[in-house]
Write a protein that holds these residues in place. Sequence first.
Motif, mmCIF file in Angstrom:
data_model
loop_
_atom_site.group_PDB
_atom_site.id
_atom_site.type_symbol
_atom_site.label_atom_id
_atom_site.label_comp_id
_atom_site.label_asym_id
_atom_site.label_seq_id
_atom_site.Cartn_x
_atom_site.Cartn_y
_atom_site.Cartn_z
ATOM 1 N N VAL A 32 50.118 36.244 47.551
ATOM 2 C CA VAL A 32 49.501 36.894 48.699
ATOM 3 C C VAL A 32 49.072 35.838 49.709
ATOM 4 O O VAL A 32 49.247 36.014 50.918
ATOM 5 C CB VAL A 32 48.272 37.745 48.257
ATOM 6 N N LEU A 52 52.014 34.734 51.657
ATOM 7 C CA LEU A 52 52.442 35.767 52.604
ATOM 8 C C LEU A 52 51.461 35.913 53.756
ATOM 9 O O LEU A 52 51.847 36.207 54.879
ATOM 10 C CB LEU A 52 52.605 37.105 51.873
ATOM 11 N N ILE A 110 52.139 33.241 56.428
ATOM 12 C CA ILE A 110 53.337 33.334 57.270
ATOM 13 C C ILE A 110 53.053 33.784 58.692
ATOM 14 O O ILE A 110 53.492 33.160 59.632
ATOM 15 C CB ILE A 110 54.426 34.221 56.611
ATOM 16 N N GLU A 165 53.979 31.680 61.986
ATOM 17 C CA GLU A 165 54.792 32.288 63.035
ATOM 18 C C GLU A 165 54.138 32.089 64.382
ATOM 19 O O GLU A 165 54.780 31.781 65.363
ATOM 20 C CB GLU A 165 54.946 33.787 62.761
ATOM 21 N N MET A 203 54.621 28.575 65.404
ATOM 22 C CA MET A 203 56.006 28.347 65.765
ATOM 23 C C MET A 203 56.303 28.936 67.145
ATOM 24 O O MET A 203 56.996 28.340 67.935
ATOM 25 C CB MET A 203 56.959 28.965 64.733
#
Lengths: 285, 314
Positions: B9, B12, B15, B19, B22
């Motif tokens: 978890v 996840l 991420i 993002e 990024m």
Amino acid sequence: MEGASSNGVLSKLSLLEVEARSRGSHPQPQQSRVKELKAKVEALKTKRDQLKAELQTHKLLQRLRLSEVNHSEEEDMDEDSESSRVLRLMARHSELTDLLRAHRLIGGYEVVKTHQGKGVCMSIATGYEGVYLDTYNLEMDTNPKVRISRHNIPPFIPLDTLAEQSDLQTGIRTFLDTLSQHLNAYVGRRQQLKLMKEQHKSVEVMESNILCSMLVLMFTMPEQVAVLCLLDYKDLSRCLPTQVKLDCEDEKLTDSPQWKKSCSLLLELPVHRALTAMKKMGTVV
Amino acid sequence: MKRGMKLLVGVLVRIPEEEEMMREENTEELEVLEAQIKHLQAEVKGLHQQLQEEDCRNITFNFEGPMKEALAFMCGLTEGEGKEVVVSKLEEEVEQLERKIKLQIQINGISVTRCITKTLDHSGRKEVQLFCISGHCSGLDFQVEFKLSEVQEHQRTVNELNVVLDSKDPQSFSSFLSRVEENNNLLLFFRTLRTFSDRCADRTRAFQHFQEKFPSVVSLPGGCRSEVMRLSHPELSGCVFFVYWSFEVSTEGAVILKIRLLPKIPEQALQFYSQPAGGAAEAFQSLLRTLGPEATIESVIRGVGLLPDAEPSS
């Protein structure tokens, strides 16, 4: 298994998984855009480098062409002998192409060998006072004897007579020079007639022949006196008349100095310019 | 299990944060790339312009066929074996051009040694090029400069013709040259130049022929290419005839022969000649009209008692 809490986590996990999978099939728009632009940058860099090299080649070729050194004889011991060799070949190529063009422009006879060396095709350029006019072609067999086989020279030019007068076997150039003189003179007379018609609309052409070796004009002098002018070009290798005859009803005019001056102008100058001078003098209306 | 799940978890959950980061980096990168592209596009445009200007500045080049491939080679676009092909094709064409030039010089009797072309204007339908051509024709050096206008393969015209001729006798050409420049008569200039050099070659041959045939009488004080031939009596050193063989070029481009005979005979020798020597000049001109230059000169040599075994005419 844990009870409800693990269910919640699992469902969240599966949601994220779905999201991740969907992202996999459609790559992030930002990522692809970056790739696209990177590729474009590379392409532009390549184009720029290519153009730089082209420009550099241009400059080197110009330097080679404009230098006084006879580069074709130079030995080159450069490291980069491959591109240096190509460069020198390119410079020589462009030099020779320009020299051939010069030969054509100055009225040289363009020669092309035909039939595996058994014949030649010559081109004779004509022009009048800076204007390039017709090009005439002659095809000659050289084996066993030099003989004219085909040509596009107009029939009123005495080709056979001229060929007989010069010895084709030994002096092709004498023959070509005489032929060129005749062709240029014809073309010159024809051009003069054309210019005269354009520049002097008040002058009427009563008679002319296809060889432009004879011209009968009618122009008006002050006080509506009509004058008939006969120009005879007996020497076909020249652009100027050999004889001028002016005729009019008024006998007194034929003795005037203006008359004599007009006659001499028509003998010395090309007809369109003679008429311009006569108009300036007031002889012709 | 619980720990594994926690880690999973955790990953996840990270991420989305990554993002986010990024996405920020990408925007920066995009901006940098876009700026680079703009800069490169400007560079490329500038280079294109420079290439066009080069054409107009010094020499115009034409890149076609093997030349085009050679240019690609110079820009690093040819690979491996392709290079050999480029070189050999270019060499082959250069050899062909060399042969053509030799043939042209032979058939034209004029040697063009230099031709520089510059494009002055090629906007629209008209193209104007500047030409500087130099060369020689039997010892006469020439240089011509002119503008050539071509209207869409229709009419080619010569303008602003400038001619420089290196001749030992500029007088004979001056009025012809100014008329030729006035009328931009490029072709007439070269036709006349050829005729003139042919006539000069005829004269040189004639002079050499006489010198060989009558070595004790004939001398060429200025060399065989000069205008003067000297005829002297081998014993009477004071008796001399000069033959002046010159040319005049009319404004129309006709090459006119002018041959004069000038006797230089001292008083004492005149008694051996029944006719006054002054009459010789006129007699010479009338002979010229009937016999032509060579036969006339030969008859002068024979008839005027210059040959040792000939009797002076009585």
